[in-house]
Design an enzyme around this catalytic site. Structure first.
Site, PDB file in Angstrom:
ATOM      1  N   SER A   1      -8.517 -15.504  -4.555  1.00  0.00           N
ATOM      2  CA  SER A   1      -7.097 -15.417  -4.869  1.00  0.00           C
ATOM      3  C   SER A   1      -6.537 -16.660  -5.540  1.00  0.00           C
ATOM      4  O   SER A   1      -5.491 -16.590  -6.180  1.00  0.00           O
ATOM      5  CB  SER A   1      -6.305 -15.099  -3.605  1.00  0.00           C
ATOM      6  OG  SER A   1      -6.652 -15.980  -2.563  1.00  0.00           O
TER       7      SER A   1
ATOM      8  N   HIS B   1      -7.379  -8.497  -4.120  1.00  0.00           N
ATOM      9  CA  HIS B   1      -6.950  -8.707  -5.504  1.00  0.00           C
ATOM     10  C   HIS B   1      -7.720  -7.838  -6.505  1.00  0.00           C
ATOM     11  O   HIS B   1      -7.485  -7.927  -7.711  1.00  0.00           O
ATOM     12  CB  HIS B   1      -7.080 -10.181  -5.896  1.00  0.00           C
ATOM     13  CG  HIS B   1      -5.947 -11.013  -5.406  1.00  0.00           C
ATOM     14  ND1 HIS B   1      -4.700 -10.995  -5.986  1.00  0.00           N
ATOM     15  CD2 HIS B   1      -5.858 -11.866  -4.365  1.00  0.00           C
ATOM     16  CE1 HIS B   1      -3.898 -11.811  -5.327  1.00  0.00           C
ATOM     17  NE2 HIS B   1      -4.576 -12.353  -4.335  1.00  0.00           N
TER      18      HIS B   1
ATOM     19  N   LYS C   1      -0.422  -5.478  -2.966  1.00  0.00           N
ATOM     20  CA  LYS C   1      -0.463  -6.157  -4.265  1.00  0.00           C
ATOM     21  C   LYS C   1      -0.306  -5.125  -5.389  1.00  0.00           C
ATOM     22  O   LYS C   1       0.788  -4.659  -5.616  1.00  0.00           O
ATOM     23  CB  LYS C   1      -1.730  -6.998  -4.351  1.00  0.00           C
ATOM     24  CG  LYS C   1      -1.579  -8.206  -3.417  1.00  0.00           C
ATOM     25  CD  LYS C   1      -2.805  -9.021  -3.195  1.00  0.00           C
ATOM     26  CE  LYS C   1      -2.431 -10.220  -2.318  1.00  0.00           C
ATOM     27  NZ  LYS C   1      -3.537 -10.722  -1.531  1.00  0.00           N
TER      28      LYS C   1
HETATM   29  C1  LIG Z   1      -3.305 -11.226  -0.133  1.00  0.00           C
HETATM   30  C2  LIG Z   1      -4.641 -11.204   0.479  1.00  0.00           C
HETATM   31  C3  LIG Z   1      -4.842 -10.650   1.749  1.00  0.00           C
HETATM   32  C4  LIG Z   1      -3.697 -10.200   2.601  1.00  0.00           C
HETATM   33  O1  LIG Z   1      -3.129  -9.012   2.144  1.00  0.00           O
HETATM   34  P1  LIG Z   1      -1.656  -8.603   2.634  1.00  0.00           P
HETATM   35  O2  LIG Z   1      -1.631  -7.136   2.455  1.00  0.00           O
HETATM   36  O3  LIG Z   1      -0.685  -9.348   1.790  1.00  0.00           O
HETATM   37  O4  LIG Z   1      -1.553  -9.002   4.075  1.00  0.00           O
HETATM   38  C5  LIG Z   1      -6.125 -10.578   2.226  1.00  0.00           C
HETATM   39  N1  LIG Z   1      -7.177 -11.034   1.507  1.00  0.00           N
HETATM   40  C6  LIG Z   1      -7.016 -11.593   0.290  1.00  0.00           C
HETATM   41  C7  LIG Z   1      -8.209 -12.063  -0.463  1.00  0.00           C
HETATM   42  C8  LIG Z   1      -5.745 -11.690  -0.256  1.00  0.00           C
HETATM   43  O5  LIG Z   1      -5.579 -12.253  -1.445  1.00  0.00           O
END
Ligand SMILES: *Cc1c(COP(=O)(O)O)cnc(C)c1O
Length: 404
Positions: free
Chosen positions: A187, A215, A246
């Site tokens: 990320s 992602h 996301k």
């Molecule tokens: C954003 C993210 C999460 C968490 O996801 P949410 O639905 O926002 O809690 C988990 N793993 C990775 C790699 C992320 O980038």
């Protein structure tokens, strides 16, 4: 009874905040006044938004909005209980079946967030006698899940398959279960995990293979099916994590795998057991989002077209967008690496004043000396908006000595 002499037991927090202020990495929350969109208003200022994970512009898609409203009218605003008590609604099951079909797996369970999906699953599956072999840049929710599990944690250097193998080899005669785990897309740097190599290692050493596609969901693979599809590893990755927060535009996380994995999580996944399920509007929104992924692939094409343009232009301006001493981005996440934490935060603030929203990210989220503005272009940015943002980045970057 408070007395006049009692000192504030939380005063150490104030000290720590003061330390952040001295370092220049203290921040205030930026508040969005309108919708999460390519151009929107934060703290009363209209900006080109390069900070969201709203890859496909689904946060404001009319079909998703309508689905949420319709579900609220039909089923109310809340589920009223955790899934195992009385909080499993038909629409929750519909969403899970839809995701399982989309991902071509036996079954799926949705958690409240990607964070709880990771933390809840890793901590449920492994115990004291087990081992977790994890990439050093894996997401915080994986790290927290690993710690909660009390399994022994072995961390391999970022995307270093040889190091991962060395760690697996060290524990090959141990009786415990082994979990090999990686982010699908990292990320902070936007690089893609080494799934083919790790999957082969998991097979060789009898480890469980797990990938966190937060992602990659809606971004990589056919119609956004994720990294397993991108690398054509169908049937070889035991646990796939995705997010609904996301690219999908709403909120939630999911686990895909065998029917037994999912049923086990019904019984042992603590966020599933002890935290209330999504409102029907969220489930309905996500169902509509998966329809959009199938029906509007041009959104994903546009995302990648914008991504290619953005990376090329940023590189030509002379910004460090990774690749030397940092992983090179291969996805719409493009870091502009500045180095110094304070300079990065100042850069972010100056950009904001001139109409570009790019979040500064410093230690401890990224290593010391690798502070950056993390940019994400979306399918909904126009070429004009990107050009305007590039112009601002260039002007402010030169003024601050970040660009030569
Ligand atoms: C954003 C993210 C999460 C968490 O996801 P949410 O639905 O926002 O809690 C988990 N793993 C990775 C790699 C992320 O980038």
């Amino acid at each position: 009874m408070p007395t006049a002499t009692r000192t504030n037991p939380l005063s150490f927090l104030t000290d720590q905040l003061n330390e952040l202020k001295q370092k220049g990495t203290y921040f205030k929350l930026r508040v969005l006044d309108d919708e999460q969109a390519a151009v929107c208003t934060f703290d009363g200022k209209k900006v080109i938004n390069l900070a969201s994970n709203n890859y496909l512009g689904l946060t404001t898609h009319p079909k998703l909005r309508e689905a949420a409203l319709q579900a609220t009218k039909e089923f109310g605003v809340g589920s009223g209980a955790v899934r195992t008590i009385a909080g499993t609604m038909k629409i929750h099951m519909e969403l899970e079946e839809k995701i399982a079909r989309f991902k071509n797996v036996e079954a799926c369970v949705v958690f409240q967030s990607g964070f709880t999906a990771n933390a809840g699953t890793v901590s449920a599956l492994l115990g004291k006698e087990d081992f977790i072999v994890s990439d050093e840049l894996n997401h915080a929710s994986i790290i927290d899940g690993a710690r909660l599990s009390r399994a022994k944690i072995k961390v391999f250097r970022h995307k270093d398959a040889a190091h991962a193998e060395q760690l697996l080899n060290e524990i090959k005669n141990e009786p415990g279960h082994k979990l090999l785990i990686t982010d699908g897309v990292f990320s902070m740097d936007g690089d893609i995990g080494i799934l083919p190599q790790l999957t082969a290692l998991a097979e060789k050493y009898g480890a469980i293979m797990m990938v966190d596609d937060a992602h990659a969901s809606g971004v990589l693979g056919r119609n956004g099916r994720g990294t397993v599809d991108h690398f054509n590893l169908h049937g070889r990755v035991d646990i796939q994590v995705g997010t609904l927060s996301k690219a999908i535009g709403a909120l939630g996380g999911y686990i895909c795998g065998t029917r037994d994995l999912i049923e086990f999580l019904y019984h042992r996944g603590r966020p599933f057991l002890f935290s209330t399920s999504h409102p029907p509007s969220v489930a309905a929104t996500c169902i509509a989002a998966f329809d959009v992924l199938e029906q509007e692939p041009e959104r994903i094409e546009k995302l990648w077209e914008n991504t290619r343009y953005w990376k090329q232009e940023l590189g030509e301006l002379g910004f460090n967008i990774g690749g030397v001493n940092t992983p090179a981005s291969e996805t719409p996440i493009t870091p502009i690496i500045v180095g110094d934490g304070r300079l990065t935060m100042d850069f972010s603030r100056e950009l904001f004043k001139e109409g570009v929203m790019g979040t500064g990210i410093a230690f401890p989220t990224v290593p010391e000396g690798k502070a950056r503005i993390r940019t994400i272009v979306t399918a909904t940015h126009t070429r004009d908006e990107l050009d305007q943002a590039l112009e601002t980045l260039k002007r402010v970057g030169k003024r601050m000595g970040i660009l030569a």
